[in-house]
Design a protein around this motif. Sequence first.
Motif, PDB file in Angstrom:
ATOM      1  N   ALA A 276       0.700  -1.252  -0.060  1.00  0.00           N
ATOM      2  CA  ALA A 276       0.300   0.044   0.150  1.00  0.00           C
ATOM      3  C   ALA A 276       0.867   1.226   0.120  1.00  0.00           C
ATOM      4  O   ALA A 276       0.640   2.292  -0.636  1.00  0.00           O
ATOM      5  CB  ALA A 276      -0.955   0.021   1.230  1.00  0.00           C
ATOM      6  N   LYS A 277       1.780   1.177   0.858  1.00  0.00           N
ATOM      7  CA  LYS A 277       2.822   2.251   0.740  1.00  0.00           C
ATOM      8  C   LYS A 277       3.435   2.475  -0.557  1.00  0.00           C
ATOM      9  O   LYS A 277       3.944   3.711  -1.112  1.00  0.00           O
ATOM     10  CB  LYS A 277       4.056   2.243   1.963  1.00  0.00           C
ATOM     11  CG  LYS A 277       3.353   2.270   3.235  1.00  0.00           C
ATOM     12  CD  LYS A 277       4.388   2.336   4.325  1.00  0.00           C
ATOM     13  CE  LYS A 277       3.833   2.326   5.711  1.00  0.00           C
ATOM     14  NZ  LYS A 277       4.703   2.175   6.828  1.00  0.00           N
ATOM     15  N   LEU A 278       4.012   1.594  -1.114  1.00  0.00           N
ATOM     16  CA  LEU A 278       4.558   1.647  -2.584  1.00  0.00           C
ATOM     17  C   LEU A 278       3.653   2.042  -3.502  1.00  0.00           C
ATOM     18  O   LEU A 278       3.906   2.929  -4.498  1.00  0.00           O
ATOM     19  CB  LEU A 278       4.972  -0.046  -2.910  1.00  0.00           C
ATOM     20  CG  LEU A 278       5.777   0.029  -4.544  1.00  0.00           C
ATOM     21  CD1 LEU A 278       6.791   0.837  -4.484  1.00  0.00           C
ATOM     22  CD2 LEU A 278       5.956  -1.526  -4.722  1.00  0.00           C
ATOM     23  N   PHE A 279       2.278   1.679  -3.402  1.00  0.00           N
ATOM     24  CA  PHE A 279       1.335   2.300  -4.496  1.00  0.00           C
ATOM     25  C   PHE A 279       0.964   3.514  -4.150  1.00  0.00           C
ATOM     26  O   PHE A 279       0.739   4.448  -5.219  1.00  0.00           O
ATOM     27  CB  PHE A 279      -0.151   1.372  -4.221  1.00  0.00           C
ATOM     28  CG  PHE A 279       0.101  -0.167  -4.335  1.00  0.00           C
ATOM     29  CD1 PHE A 279       1.389  -0.523  -5.191  1.00  0.00           C
ATOM     30  CD2 PHE A 279      -0.968  -1.055  -4.294  1.00  0.00           C
ATOM     31  CE1 PHE A 279       1.193  -1.900  -5.506  1.00  0.00           C
ATOM     32  CE2 PHE A 279      -0.647  -2.466  -4.342  1.00  0.00           C
ATOM     33  CZ  PHE A 279       0.454  -2.804  -5.233  1.00  0.00           C
ATOM     34  N   ARG A 280       1.130   4.098  -2.790  1.00  0.00           N
ATOM     35  CA  ARG A 280       0.834   5.515  -2.528  1.00  0.00           C
ATOM     36  C   ARG A 280       1.961   6.150  -3.190  1.00  0.00           C
ATOM     37  O   ARG A 280       1.833   7.229  -3.797  1.00  0.00           O
ATOM     38  CB  ARG A 280       0.931   5.883  -1.148  1.00  0.00           C
ATOM     39  CG  ARG A 280      -0.414   5.368  -0.439  1.00  0.00           C
ATOM     40  CD  ARG A 280      -0.479   5.864   1.030  1.00  0.00           C
ATOM     41  NE  ARG A 280      -1.320   5.194   1.770  1.00  0.00           N
ATOM     42  CZ  ARG A 280      -1.046   4.327   2.795  1.00  0.00           C
ATOM     43  NH1 ARG A 280       0.175   4.102   3.280  1.00  0.00           N
ATOM     44  NH2 ARG A 280      -1.897   3.379   3.330  1.00  0.00           N
ATOM     45  N   ARG A 281       3.112   5.690  -3.148  1.00  0.00           N
ATOM     46  CA  ARG A 281       4.342   6.257  -3.748  1.00  0.00           C
ATOM     47  C   ARG A 281       4.380   6.384  -5.362  1.00  0.00           C
ATOM     48  O   ARG A 281       4.926   7.413  -6.033  1.00  0.00           O
ATOM     49  CB  ARG A 281       5.827   5.630  -3.452  1.00  0.00           C
ATOM     50  CG  ARG A 281       6.984   6.029  -3.692  1.00  0.00           C
ATOM     51  CD  ARG A 281       7.289   7.351  -2.983  1.00  0.00           C
ATOM     52  NE  ARG A 281       8.388   8.023  -3.344  1.00  0.00           N
ATOM     53  CZ  ARG A 281       8.941   9.301  -3.287  1.00  0.00           C
ATOM     54  NH1 ARG A 281       8.082  10.292  -2.525  1.00  0.00           N
ATOM     55  NH2 ARG A 281       9.884   9.591  -3.608  1.00  0.00           N
ATOM     56  N   ILE A 282       3.831   5.449  -5.943  1.00  0.00           N
ATOM     57  CA  ILE A 282       3.683   5.503  -7.575  1.00  0.00           C
ATOM     58  C   ILE A 282       2.626   6.235  -7.842  1.00  0.00           C
ATOM     59  O   ILE A 282       2.797   7.221  -8.743  1.00  0.00           O
ATOM     60  CB  ILE A 282       3.220   4.047  -7.910  1.00  0.00           C
ATOM     61  CG1 ILE A 282       4.169   2.918  -7.580  1.00  0.00           C
ATOM     62  CG2 ILE A 282       2.583   3.988  -9.260  1.00  0.00           C
ATOM     63  CD1 ILE A 282       3.832   1.558  -7.858  1.00  0.00           C
TER      64      ILE A 282
ATOM     65  N   TRP B 174       5.776   4.416 -13.065  1.00  0.00           N
ATOM     66  CA  TRP B 174       5.659   3.054 -12.767  1.00  0.00           C
ATOM     67  C   TRP B 174       7.062   2.595 -12.644  1.00  0.00           C
ATOM     68  O   TRP B 174       7.994   3.055 -13.515  1.00  0.00           O
ATOM     69  CB  TRP B 174       4.959   2.629 -14.096  1.00  0.00           C
ATOM     70  CG  TRP B 174       4.394   1.049 -13.709  1.00  0.00           C
ATOM     71  CD1 TRP B 174       4.774   0.045 -14.460  1.00  0.00           C
ATOM     72  CD2 TRP B 174       3.198   0.799 -13.216  1.00  0.00           C
ATOM     73  NE1 TRP B 174       4.083  -1.070 -13.978  1.00  0.00           N
ATOM     74  CE2 TRP B 174       3.063  -0.650 -13.162  1.00  0.00           C
ATOM     75  CE3 TRP B 174       2.398   1.708 -12.282  1.00  0.00           C
ATOM     76  CZ2 TRP B 174       2.200  -1.365 -12.662  1.00  0.00           C
ATOM     77  CZ3 TRP B 174       1.047   0.603 -11.684  1.00  0.00           C
ATOM     78  CH2 TRP B 174       1.212  -0.656 -11.749  1.00  0.00           C
ATOM     79  N   PRO B 175       7.363   1.690 -11.918  1.00  0.00           N
ATOM     80  CA  PRO B 175       8.739   1.184 -11.479  1.00  0.00           C
ATOM     81  C   PRO B 175       9.282   0.547 -12.754  1.00  0.00           C
ATOM     82  O   PRO B 175       8.511  -0.304 -13.283  1.00  0.00           O
ATOM     83  CB  PRO B 175       8.552   0.310 -10.302  1.00  0.00           C
ATOM     84  CG  PRO B 175       7.240   0.532  -9.696  1.00  0.00           C
ATOM     85  CD  PRO B 175       6.354   1.245 -10.520  1.00  0.00           C
ATOM     86  N   THR B 176      10.267   0.810 -13.005  1.00  0.00           N
ATOM     87  CA  THR B 176      11.021   0.402 -14.378  1.00  0.00           C
ATOM     88  C   THR B 176      10.942  -1.179 -14.429  1.00  0.00           C
ATOM     89  O   THR B 176      10.954  -1.836 -15.398  1.00  0.00           O
ATOM     90  CB  THR B 176      12.251   0.916 -14.692  1.00  0.00           C
ATOM     91  OG1 THR B 176      12.443   2.248 -14.587  1.00  0.00           O
ATOM     92  CG2 THR B 176      13.014   0.504 -16.167  1.00  0.00           C
TER      93      THR B 176
ATOM     94  N   ALA C 246      -0.762  -4.268  -8.333  1.00  0.00           N
ATOM     95  CA  ALA C 246      -0.864  -2.797  -8.455  1.00  0.00           C
ATOM     96  C   ALA C 246      -1.865  -2.417  -9.498  1.00  0.00           C
ATOM     97  O   ALA C 246      -2.734  -1.574  -9.143  1.00  0.00           O
ATOM     98  CB  ALA C 246       0.514  -2.231  -8.973  1.00  0.00           C
ATOM     99  N   GLU C 247      -1.856  -2.959 -10.640  1.00  0.00           N
ATOM    100  CA  GLU C 247      -2.873  -2.576 -11.717  1.00  0.00           C
ATOM    101  C   GLU C 247      -4.316  -2.940 -11.148  1.00  0.00           C
ATOM    102  O   GLU C 247      -5.120  -2.141 -11.213  1.00  0.00           O
ATOM    103  CB  GLU C 247      -2.531  -3.278 -13.063  1.00  0.00           C
ATOM    104  CG  GLU C 247      -1.631  -3.010 -13.703  1.00  0.00           C
ATOM    105  CD  GLU C 247      -1.044  -3.970 -14.772  1.00  0.00           C
ATOM    106  OE1 GLU C 247      -1.992  -4.655 -15.159  1.00  0.00           O
ATOM    107  OE2 GLU C 247      -0.119  -3.863 -15.207  1.00  0.00           O
ATOM    108  N   ARG C 248      -4.453  -4.151 -10.596  1.00  0.00           N
ATOM    109  CA  ARG C 248      -5.925  -4.529 -10.238  1.00  0.00           C
ATOM    110  C   ARG C 248      -6.260  -3.637  -9.126  1.00  0.00           C
ATOM    111  O   ARG C 248      -7.455  -3.155  -8.980  1.00  0.00           O
ATOM    112  CB  ARG C 248      -5.920  -6.132  -9.700  1.00  0.00           C
ATOM    113  CG  ARG C 248      -5.504  -6.681 -10.823  1.00  0.00           C
ATOM    114  CD  ARG C 248      -5.753  -8.274 -10.310  1.00  0.00           C
ATOM    115  NE  ARG C 248      -5.516  -9.355 -11.496  1.00  0.00           N
ATOM    116  CZ  ARG C 248      -4.650 -10.298 -11.591  1.00  0.00           C
ATOM    117  NH1 ARG C 248      -4.380 -10.829 -10.357  1.00  0.00           N
ATOM    118  NH2 ARG C 248      -4.603 -10.911 -12.524  1.00  0.00           N
TER     119      ARG C 248
END
Length: 173
Positions: free
Chosen positions: A79-85, A91-93, A128-130
């Motif tokens: 969830a923290k990673l998705f907030r950062r995105i 989108w992470p390489t 992440a997409e879903r």
Amino acid sequence: ANANAFVDTFSSKFVLPALEQNEYSDPWIPAVSSGFLLVRSRGVERVLRDLEVDSGTGPDGVAARVLKFCAHSLSLPLAKLFRRILHCGFWPTAWTEHWLLHLYKRKAPSDSGNYRAINLTAQVSKVAERFLRQFFAPTLENKFGRSQFAYRKAHGARDALLLYSLSWIAAFN
């Protein structure tokens, strides 16, 4: 020799068209009242628990089975990673890398054209997409309208074919 034949076949099939600017090319922001998207760990956990355990492992090497069974522990960091995105808009390489595997379809196995490619994507990228779809799908539905069939819930290629076929029949009558 066989590997080069697959490379040539799949390289010719998977070519991106030239970039084209149109009215939808401008970036847009999802319609949220406060400008804040609520990314909660329990929503991420729900998506993790819905993963199919037999889904193919992508280039990240993380199996869907691991993500599903560790859903409770992984939901907060993801969830923290998705907030950062969302905050960075990037989108992470590592998630843009995919594995193409060949699957035999029919006829002569020696002909590389008789295979179709299967695209294996990182499982965390799929999560992440879903998860993020809930924020963007309603905006896409409103922005593109009723004639858009891709990326809409309960609207697929069959629906588009049926609509256009019926409209052609009606026009002939």
